[in-house]
Design a protein around this motif. Structure first.
Motif, PDB file in Angstrom:
ATOM      1  N   ALA A   1       0.860  -1.180   0.000  1.00 28.69           N
ATOM      2  CA  ALA A   1       0.000   0.000   0.000  1.00 28.69           C
ATOM      3  C   ALA A   1       0.898   1.232   0.000  1.00 28.69           C
ATOM      4  CB  ALA A   1      -0.898  -0.006   1.219  1.00 28.69           C
ATOM      5  N   LEU A   2       0.759   2.063  -1.035  1.00 28.10           N
ATOM      6  CA  LEU A   2       1.588   3.261  -1.143  1.00 28.10           C
ATOM      7  C   LEU A   2       0.985   4.402  -0.350  1.00 28.10           C
ATOM      8  CD1 LEU A   2       2.435   3.182  -4.946  1.00 28.10           C
ATOM      9  CD2 LEU A   2       3.672   2.142  -3.042  1.00 28.10           C
ATOM     10  N   SER A   3       1.840   5.146   0.316  1.00 35.05           N
ATOM     11  CA  SER A   3       1.420   6.307   1.083  1.00 35.05           C
ATOM     12  C   SER A   3       2.029   7.540   0.419  1.00 35.05           C
ATOM     13  CB  SER A   3       1.907   6.166   2.528  1.00 35.05           C
ATOM     14  OG  SER A   3       1.603   7.329   3.262  1.00 35.05           O
ATOM     15  N   LEU A   4       1.219   8.253  -0.360  1.00 38.31           N
ATOM     16  CA  LEU A   4       1.678   9.432  -1.101  1.00 38.31           C
ATOM     17  C   LEU A   4       1.269  10.706  -0.366  1.00 38.31           C
ATOM     18  CD1 LEU A   4       0.660   8.276  -4.689  1.00 38.31           C
ATOM     19  CD2 LEU A   4       2.879   8.050  -3.572  1.00 38.31           C
TER      20      LEU A   4
ATOM     21  N   LYS B   1      -0.549  12.129  -6.905  1.00 37.74           N
ATOM     22  CA  LYS B   1      -0.906  10.846  -7.494  1.00 37.74           C
ATOM     23  C   LYS B   1       0.203  10.378  -8.426  1.00 37.74           C
ATOM     24  CE  LYS B   1      -3.611  13.456 -10.816  1.00 37.74           C
ATOM     25  NZ  LYS B   1      -4.925  13.769 -11.311  1.00 37.74           N
ATOM     26  N   ILE B   2       0.159   9.086  -8.713  1.00 42.14           N
ATOM     27  CA  ILE B   2       1.079   8.492  -9.670  1.00 42.14           C
ATOM     28  C   ILE B   2       0.259   7.853 -10.780  1.00 42.14           C
ATOM     29  CG2 ILE B   2       2.963   8.110  -8.047  1.00 42.14           C
ATOM     30  CD1 ILE B   2       2.072   5.186  -7.899  1.00 42.14           C
ATOM     31  N   GLY B   3       0.912   7.637 -11.911  1.00 41.88           N
ATOM     32  CA  GLY B   3       0.243   7.016 -13.040  1.00 41.88           C
ATOM     33  C   GLY B   3       0.572   5.536 -13.117  1.00 41.88           C
ATOM     34  N   ALA B   4       0.604   5.019 -14.345  1.00 40.26           N
ATOM     35  CA  ALA B   4       0.892   3.605 -14.566  1.00 40.26           C
ATOM     36  C   ALA B   4       2.348   3.306 -14.233  1.00 40.26           C
ATOM     37  CB  ALA B   4       0.610   3.257 -16.021  1.00 40.26           C
ATOM     38  N   ALA B   5       2.568   2.254 -13.453  1.00 41.48           N
ATOM     39  CA  ALA B   5       3.930   1.860 -13.090  1.00 41.48           C
ATOM     40  C   ALA B   5       4.620   1.234 -14.291  1.00 41.48           C
ATOM     41  CB  ALA B   5       3.898   0.885 -11.930  1.00 41.48           C
ATOM     42  N   LEU B   6       5.780   1.762 -14.645  1.00 41.44           N
ATOM     43  CA  LEU B   6       6.561   1.223 -15.752  1.00 41.44           C
ATOM     44  C   LEU B   6       7.661   0.299 -15.252  1.00 41.44           C
ATOM     45  CD1 LEU B   6       6.952   4.481 -17.854  1.00 41.44           C
ATOM     46  CD2 LEU B   6       5.254   2.675 -18.118  1.00 41.44           C
ATOM     47  N   ALA B   7       8.268   0.645 -14.113  1.00 38.79           N
ATOM     48  CA  ALA B   7       9.349  -0.175 -13.552  1.00 38.79           C
ATOM     49  C   ALA B   7       9.525   0.171 -12.085  1.00 38.79           C
ATOM     50  CB  ALA B   7      10.643   0.086 -14.301  1.00 38.79           C
ATOM     51  N   ILE B   8      10.016  -0.817 -11.350  1.00 38.83           N
ATOM     52  CA  ILE B   8      10.366  -0.613  -9.943  1.00 38.83           C
ATOM     53  C   ILE B   8      11.716  -1.270  -9.725  1.00 38.83           C
ATOM     54  CG2 ILE B   8       9.814  -1.207  -7.557  1.00 38.83           C
ATOM     55  CD1 ILE B   8       6.891  -1.192  -8.303  1.00 38.83           C
ATOM     56  N   THR B   9      12.598  -0.577  -9.043  1.00 42.34           N
ATOM     57  CA  THR B   9      13.871  -1.183  -8.661  1.00 42.34           C
ATOM     58  C   THR B   9      14.007  -1.056  -7.151  1.00 42.34           C
ATOM     59  OG1 THR B   9      16.228  -1.294  -9.153  1.00 42.34           O
ATOM     60  CG2 THR B   9      15.265   0.899  -8.986  1.00 42.34           C
TER      61      THR B   9
ATOM     62  N   GLN C   1      -9.321  16.856 -20.223  1.00 42.07           N
ATOM     63  CA  GLN C   1      -8.437  17.664 -19.378  1.00 42.07           C
ATOM     64  C   GLN C   1      -7.194  16.886 -18.980  1.00 42.07           C
ATOM     65  OE1 GLN C   1     -10.351  19.571 -16.161  1.00 42.07           O
ATOM     66  NE2 GLN C   1     -11.858  20.562 -17.434  1.00 42.07           N
ATOM     67  N   ARG C   2      -6.128  17.117 -19.703  1.00 45.29           N
ATOM     68  CA  ARG C   2      -4.838  16.524 -19.351  1.00 45.29           C
ATOM     69  C   ARG C   2      -3.998  17.627 -18.737  1.00 45.29           C
ATOM     70  NH1 ARG C   2      -2.857  12.048 -23.481  1.00 45.29           N
ATOM     71  NH2 ARG C   2      -1.072  12.323 -22.140  1.00 45.29           N
ATOM     72  N   THR C   3      -3.699  17.486 -17.474  1.00 46.12           N
ATOM     73  CA  THR C   3      -2.970  18.510 -16.755  1.00 46.12           C
ATOM     74  C   THR C   3      -1.849  17.868 -15.948  1.00 46.12           C
ATOM     75  OG1 THR C   3      -3.130  20.220 -15.064  1.00 46.12           O
ATOM     76  CG2 THR C   3      -4.664  18.404 -14.876  1.00 46.12           C
ATOM     77  N   THR C   4      -0.852  18.621 -15.587  1.00 51.09           N
ATOM     78  CA  THR C   4       0.229  18.102 -14.758  1.00 51.09           C
ATOM     79  C   THR C   4      -0.072  18.283 -13.270  1.00 51.09           C
ATOM     80  OG1 THR C   4       1.392  20.207 -14.917  1.00 51.09           O
ATOM     81  CG2 THR C   4       1.981  18.496 -16.517  1.00 51.09           C
ATOM     82  N   GLU C   5      -1.180  18.913 -12.972  1.00 54.14           N
ATOM     83  CA  GLU C   5      -1.532  19.196 -11.583  1.00 54.14           C
ATOM     84  C   GLU C   5      -1.732  17.906 -10.787  1.00 54.14           C
ATOM     85  OE1 GLU C   5      -5.116  21.339  -9.128  1.00 54.14           O
ATOM     86  OE2 GLU C   5      -4.657  22.057 -11.125  1.00 54.14           O
ATOM     87  N   GLY C   6      -1.040  17.808  -9.681  1.00 48.97           N
ATOM     88  CA  GLY C   6      -1.213  16.678  -8.784  1.00 48.97           C
ATOM     89  C   GLY C   6      -0.306  15.489  -9.050  1.00 48.97           C
TER      90      GLY C   6
END
Length: 75
Positions: A14-17, A22-30, A53-58
């Motif tokens: 469980a991620l605590s941001l 927010k984050i988008g689709a996970a591409l990779a984790i190391t 509405q595509r925005t960089t906000e958040g």
């Protein structure tokens, strides 16, 4: 030839941001030697309808540093 990286299962964490982030689709984790995670994500993944509405906000930056138990460190 260098050995190819091997990928194994990653347990659900469980991620605590930070609030409002927010984050988008996970591409990779190391994983770091201490267990911390570095997550590479894509805010607007292809094939998903985000509406007009595509925005960089958040959105957090593309690489996010998390502790081994999913707590946000920095980006």
């Amino acid at each position: 030839m260098a050995p190819r990286p091997r990928f194994g299962p990653l347990e659900n964490v469980a991620l605590s941001l930070p609030a409002g982030k927010k984050i988008g689709a996970a591409l990779a984790i190391t994983l770091a030697p201490n267990g911390d995670m570095f997550l590479l994500h894509q805010a607007y993944a292809p094939g998903f309808d985000y509406g007009a509405q595509r925005t960089t906000e958040g959105w957090l930056p593309d690489v996010v540093h998390l502790t081994a138990d999913g707590k946000y460190v920095n980006a």
